[in-house]
Design a protein around this motif. Sequence first.
Motif, PDB file in Angstrom:
ATOM      1  N   ALA A  84      -5.528   1.194   3.234  1.00 18.05           N
ATOM      2  CA  ALA A  84      -5.829   1.432   4.641  1.00 18.05           C
ATOM      3  C   ALA A  84      -5.759   0.149   5.463  1.00 18.05           C
ATOM      4  CB  ALA A  84      -7.217   2.059   4.771  1.00 18.05           C
ATOM      5  N   ALA A  85      -6.243  -0.957   4.904  1.00 13.19           N
ATOM      6  CA  ALA A  85      -6.337  -2.201   5.667  1.00 13.19           C
ATOM      7  C   ALA A  85      -5.020  -2.974   5.725  1.00 13.19           C
ATOM      8  CB  ALA A  85      -7.431  -3.090   5.062  1.00 13.19           C
ATOM      9  N   TYR A  86      -4.239  -2.921   4.656  1.00 13.94           N
ATOM     10  CA  TYR A  86      -3.051  -3.770   4.558  1.00 13.94           C
ATOM     11  C   TYR A  86      -2.047  -3.546   5.692  1.00 13.94           C
ATOM     12  CZ  TYR A  86       0.696  -6.380   2.191  1.00 13.94           C
ATOM     13  OH  TYR A  86       1.677  -7.283   1.860  1.00 13.94           O
ATOM     14  N   PRO A  87      -1.629  -2.313   5.966  1.00 13.12           N
ATOM     15  CA  PRO A  87      -0.657  -2.132   7.052  1.00 13.12           C
ATOM     16  C   PRO A  87      -1.216  -2.519   8.419  1.00 13.12           C
ATOM     17  CG  PRO A  87      -1.470  -0.014   6.283  1.00 13.12           C
ATOM     18  CD  PRO A  87      -1.972  -1.029   5.321  1.00 13.12           C
ATOM     19  N   LEU A  88      -2.507  -2.298   8.623  1.00 18.73           N
ATOM     20  CA  LEU A  88      -3.109  -2.664   9.903  1.00 18.73           C
ATOM     21  C   LEU A  88      -3.100  -4.174  10.111  1.00 18.73           C
ATOM     22  CD1 LEU A  88      -6.178  -0.222   9.982  1.00 18.73           C
ATOM     23  CD2 LEU A  88      -3.961   0.023  11.153  1.00 18.73           C
ATOM     24  N   LEU A  89      -3.443  -4.918   9.056  1.00 23.39           N
ATOM     25  CA  LEU A  89      -3.476  -6.373   9.183  1.00 23.39           C
ATOM     26  C   LEU A  89      -2.074  -6.968   9.254  1.00 23.39           C
ATOM     27  CD1 LEU A  89      -6.448  -7.227   6.808  1.00 23.39           C
ATOM     28  CD2 LEU A  89      -6.393  -7.283   9.298  1.00 23.39           C
ATOM     29  N   LEU A  90      -1.096  -6.355   8.590  1.00 21.29           N
ATOM     30  CA  LEU A  90       0.282  -6.820   8.745  1.00 21.29           C
ATOM     31  C   LEU A  90       0.793  -6.529  10.156  1.00 21.29           C
ATOM     32  CD1 LEU A  90       2.230  -6.047   5.434  1.00 21.29           C
ATOM     33  CD2 LEU A  90       1.542  -8.258   6.340  1.00 21.29           C
ATOM     34  N   ALA A  91       0.414  -5.365  10.700  1.00 22.17           N
ATOM     35  CA  ALA A  91       0.798  -5.048  12.078  1.00 22.17           C
ATOM     36  C   ALA A  91       0.168  -6.039  13.052  1.00 22.17           C
ATOM     37  CB  ALA A  91       0.378  -3.620  12.418  1.00 22.17           C
ATOM     38  N   LEU A  92      -1.086  -6.393  12.806  1.00 20.75           N
ATOM     39  CA  LEU A  92      -1.753  -7.396  13.638  1.00 20.75           C
ATOM     40  C   LEU A  92      -1.023  -8.737  13.546  1.00 20.75           C
ATOM     41  CD1 LEU A  92      -4.153  -8.430  15.334  1.00 20.75           C
ATOM     42  CD2 LEU A  92      -5.372  -8.851  13.172  1.00 20.75           C
ATOM     43  N   LEU A  93      -0.604  -9.101  12.342  1.00 19.75           N
ATOM     44  CA  LEU A  93       0.117 -10.357  12.142  1.00 19.75           C
ATOM     45  C   LEU A  93       1.426 -10.365  12.924  1.00 19.75           C
ATOM     46  CD1 LEU A  93       0.548 -13.079  10.755  1.00 19.75           C
ATOM     47  CD2 LEU A  93       1.366 -11.845   8.731  1.00 19.75           C
ATOM     48  N   VAL A  94       2.166  -9.277  12.863  1.00 16.41           N
ATOM     49  CA  VAL A  94       3.433  -9.179  13.608  1.00 16.41           C
ATOM     50  C   VAL A  94       3.169  -9.287  15.112  1.00 16.41           C
ATOM     51  CG1 VAL A  94       5.348  -7.646  14.210  1.00 16.41           C
ATOM     52  CG2 VAL A  94       4.606  -7.846  11.824  1.00 16.41           C
ATOM     53  N   ALA A  95       2.136  -8.589  15.580  1.00 17.10           N
ATOM     54  CA  ALA A  95       1.810  -8.624  17.011  1.00 17.10           C
ATOM     55  C   ALA A  95       1.426 -10.032  17.460  1.00 17.10           C
ATOM     56  CB  ALA A  95       0.674  -7.641  17.302  1.00 17.10           C
ATOM     57  N   VAL A  96       0.666 -10.719  16.629  1.00 14.67           N
ATOM     58  CA  VAL A  96       0.235 -12.077  16.981  1.00 14.67           C
ATOM     59  C   VAL A  96       1.438 -13.016  17.053  1.00 14.67           C
ATOM     60  CG1 VAL A  96      -1.006 -14.093  16.102  1.00 14.67           C
ATOM     61  CG2 VAL A  96      -2.121 -11.860  16.129  1.00 14.67           C
ATOM     62  N   VAL A  97       2.320 -12.918  16.083  1.00 15.07           N
ATOM     63  CA  VAL A  97       3.482 -13.809  16.055  1.00 15.07           C
ATOM     64  C   VAL A  97       4.446 -13.506  17.201  1.00 15.07           C
ATOM     65  CG1 VAL A  97       5.504 -14.532  14.724  1.00 15.07           C
ATOM     66  CG2 VAL A  97       3.308 -14.191  13.574  1.00 15.07           C
ATOM     67  N   LEU A  98       4.828 -12.238  17.331  1.00 13.97           N
ATOM     68  CA  LEU A  98       5.793 -11.873  18.371  1.00 13.97           C
ATOM     69  C   LEU A  98       5.197 -11.983  19.767  1.00 13.97           C
ATOM     70  CD1 LEU A  98       7.623  -8.803  16.765  1.00 13.97           C
ATOM     71  CD2 LEU A  98       8.204 -11.239  16.656  1.00 13.97           C
ATOM     72  N   GLY A  99       3.875 -11.955  19.852  1.00 10.68           N
ATOM     73  CA  GLY A  99       3.221 -12.099  21.152  1.00 10.68           C
ATOM     74  C   GLY A  99       3.087 -13.533  21.608  1.00 10.68           C
ATOM     75  N   GLY A 100       3.566 -14.477  20.780  1.00  9.81           N
ATOM     76  CA  GLY A 100       3.518 -15.880  21.168  1.00  9.81           C
ATOM     77  C   GLY A 100       2.124 -16.476  21.142  1.00  9.81           C
ATOM     78  N   ALA A 101       1.258 -15.998  20.270  1.00 12.30           N
ATOM     79  CA  ALA A 101      -0.109 -16.513  20.182  1.00 12.30           C
ATOM     80  C   ALA A 101      -0.105 -17.955  19.680  1.00 12.30           C
ATOM     81  CB  ALA A 101      -0.933 -15.634  19.235  1.00 12.30           C
ATOM     82  N   ALA A 113      -4.196 -11.117   6.528  1.00  9.84           N
ATOM     83  CA  ALA A 113      -3.239 -10.240   5.850  1.00  9.84           C
ATOM     84  C   ALA A 113      -3.200 -10.544   4.356  1.00  9.84           C
ATOM     85  CB  ALA A 113      -1.851 -10.393   6.470  1.00  9.84           C
ATOM     86  N   GLY A 114      -3.303 -11.820   4.014  1.00 12.38           N
ATOM     87  CA  GLY A 114      -3.276 -12.195   2.600  1.00 12.38           C
ATOM     88  C   GLY A 114      -4.452 -11.640   1.824  1.00 12.38           C
ATOM     89  N   THR A 115      -5.627 -11.610   2.435  1.00 12.07           N
ATOM     90  CA  THR A 115      -6.810 -11.105   1.726  1.00 12.07           C
ATOM     91  C   THR A 115      -6.717  -9.618   1.418  1.00 12.07           C
ATOM     92  OG1 THR A 115      -7.994 -10.652   3.802  1.00 12.07           O
ATOM     93  CG2 THR A 115      -8.294 -12.835   2.822  1.00 12.07           C
ATOM     94  N   ALA A 116      -5.872  -8.898   2.166  1.00 14.08           N
ATOM     95  CA  ALA A 116      -5.758  -7.449   1.968  1.00 14.08           C
ATOM     96  C   ALA A 116      -4.604  -7.063   1.054  1.00 14.08           C
ATOM     97  CB  ALA A 116      -5.592  -6.752   3.321  1.00 14.08           C
ATOM     98  N   THR A 117      -3.914  -8.041   0.501  1.00 14.42           N
ATOM     99  CA  THR A 117      -2.799  -7.728  -0.398  1.00 14.42           C
ATOM    100  C   THR A 117      -3.278  -6.836  -1.535  1.00 14.42           C
ATOM    101  OG1 THR A 117      -1.773  -9.869   0.093  1.00 14.42           O
ATOM    102  CG2 THR A 117      -1.015  -8.711  -1.882  1.00 14.42           C
ATOM    103  N   PRO A 118      -2.674  -5.659  -1.714  1.00  9.95           N
ATOM    104  CA  PRO A 118      -3.161  -4.708  -2.726  1.00  9.95           C
ATOM    105  C   PRO A 118      -3.243  -5.304  -4.126  1.00  9.95           C
ATOM    106  CG  PRO A 118      -1.626  -3.621  -1.255  1.00  9.95           C
ATOM    107  CD  PRO A 118      -1.583  -5.083  -0.906  1.00  9.95           C
ATOM    108  N   LEU A 119      -4.306  -4.979  -4.824  1.00  5.72           N
ATOM    109  CA  LEU A 119      -4.587  -5.503  -6.166  1.00  5.72           C
ATOM    110  C   LEU A 119      -3.794  -4.700  -7.204  1.00  5.72           C
ATOM    111  CD1 LEU A 119      -6.576  -7.652  -7.437  1.00  5.72           C
ATOM    112  CD2 LEU A 119      -8.056  -5.709  -7.953  1.00  5.72           C
ATOM    113  N   VAL A 120      -2.484  -4.723  -7.050  1.00  4.77           N
ATOM    114  CA  VAL A 120      -1.621  -3.893  -7.888  1.00  4.77           C
ATOM    115  C   VAL A 120      -1.369  -4.537  -9.239  1.00  4.77           C
ATOM    116  CG1 VAL A 120       0.719  -2.982  -8.119  1.00  4.77           C
ATOM    117  CG2 VAL A 120      -0.527  -2.678  -5.976  1.00  4.77           C
ATOM    118  N   SER A 121      -0.959  -5.794  -9.235  1.00  5.17           N
ATOM    119  CA  SER A 121      -0.552  -6.438 -10.481  1.00  5.17           C
ATOM    120  C   SER A 121      -1.696  -6.510 -11.494  1.00  5.17           C
ATOM    121  CB  SER A 121      -0.031  -7.849 -10.182  1.00  5.17           C
ATOM    122  OG  SER A 121       0.528  -8.421 -11.339  1.00  5.17           O
ATOM    123  N   GLY A 122      -2.859  -7.008 -11.070  1.00  3.06           N
ATOM    124  CA  GLY A 122      -3.993  -7.107 -11.978  1.00  3.06           C
ATOM    125  C   GLY A 122      -4.452  -5.763 -12.491  1.00  3.06           C
TER     126      GLY A 122
END
Length: 402
Positions: A84-101, A113-122
């Motif tokens: 639930a959190a990962y796509p939202l935080l990646l979308a926020l990251l894209v908005a921040v970058v493209l918005g010229g923040a 965004a890094g903290t929400a990376t899914p714990l798939v491998s482990g």
Amino acid sequence: MRAYLTVWRLPSAPVLLLSGFAGRLPSAMVPLALLLMVQQQTGSYAVAGLASATLGIASAVMAPVLGRLADRRGPRTILLAQAAAYPLLLALLVAVVLGGAPTLAVIAASGLAGTATPLVSGTVRALWSRVDVRVRPTAFALDATATELVFVVGPSLVAVLAVLATPALALGLAAALGVGGALGIATSRTTRAYVPVAGPRSGLFSTVLSPGMPRLLLSGSALMLGFGALEVAIPAFADETGSPGMSGVLLAVWSLGSVVGGLWFGARVLSISLPRQYRLLLLGVTIGLAPLAWISSPWALGVLLFLGGTAIAPTLTVQNTLVGAMAPEHATTEAFTWLSTIAVGASAIGAAVGGGLIEGPFGVSGSLALAAAGAAGAVAITLVPGRRRDVPARGPRQPIAA
């Protein structure tokens, strides 16, 4: 092939393999896509590199914490929350970058965004460690091979999308793949049937300090330091020899050799002890890397990278098997996340030192030599005496639930 069919027929094995592959792709896509997106927006490779590094570090630091929670409460809740959190935080990251923040906001969003990376491998590796000991090495071989493919497919997808569209689209695809992989694993029968193993309350580094683990993690760190140096040296080598377009081909050939070696190794049944297998395979990696510093042709480098790469996935297969055997039963997921975290950190250090060598008097040959030295250091670490944990041929772990 029969060995692989046996693994494929295990309950939830197809889900773990396919969802695990999809869920790992963001780890190979997001840092590169973020680097390209920030550089295009700001014109600064320094800011882009800092953002990408922040994302990777945040993911690596958070993984053991989440791994410990997964061991105590099961991975399902964590994976669902991250989906639930990962796509939202990646979308926020894209908005921040493209918005010229401002740069600080870009770095902060990258860390989130890094903290929400899914714990798939482990999670996947911890679940594989619960299968029957007779098929566990083959399962880990498939897992290691899939991981190698991730780092072939992931950057290729980013490159295509960045050229045809925009790096932001690659981040969107990575978000979808991460969510799909996390949900696939979280809703699988295996994960739903997961029963945490009770264990004593322990300190932050108790899992890392389990008998045998320090040497294994240190040797893995030395190996990954060498790989980090090599990943920087290969593009620099291609550029220096007047074939910059060959860098992607050379990296892909290296990974392809690992895939071939992993598939061959996974179908073998060896009577040699796991620690000795690990030492011999590390020696094989070292031998494969040793001549690279004296090569002057990209075609010759490609041949040697393929041949030397055949030992990589088998080495990682045995490494994962050893982690599963050495880790306390109540901290298996955490142990695998520590392995990933240390690998990320060591690879980053290797890339930084290798880049410094390339820019200095030693040039590309210096970085290639560092790659071989890292592998040789890993062999040397395995020879250092230390505490051992006796592991029975068939451990007490239960097979994957039906």
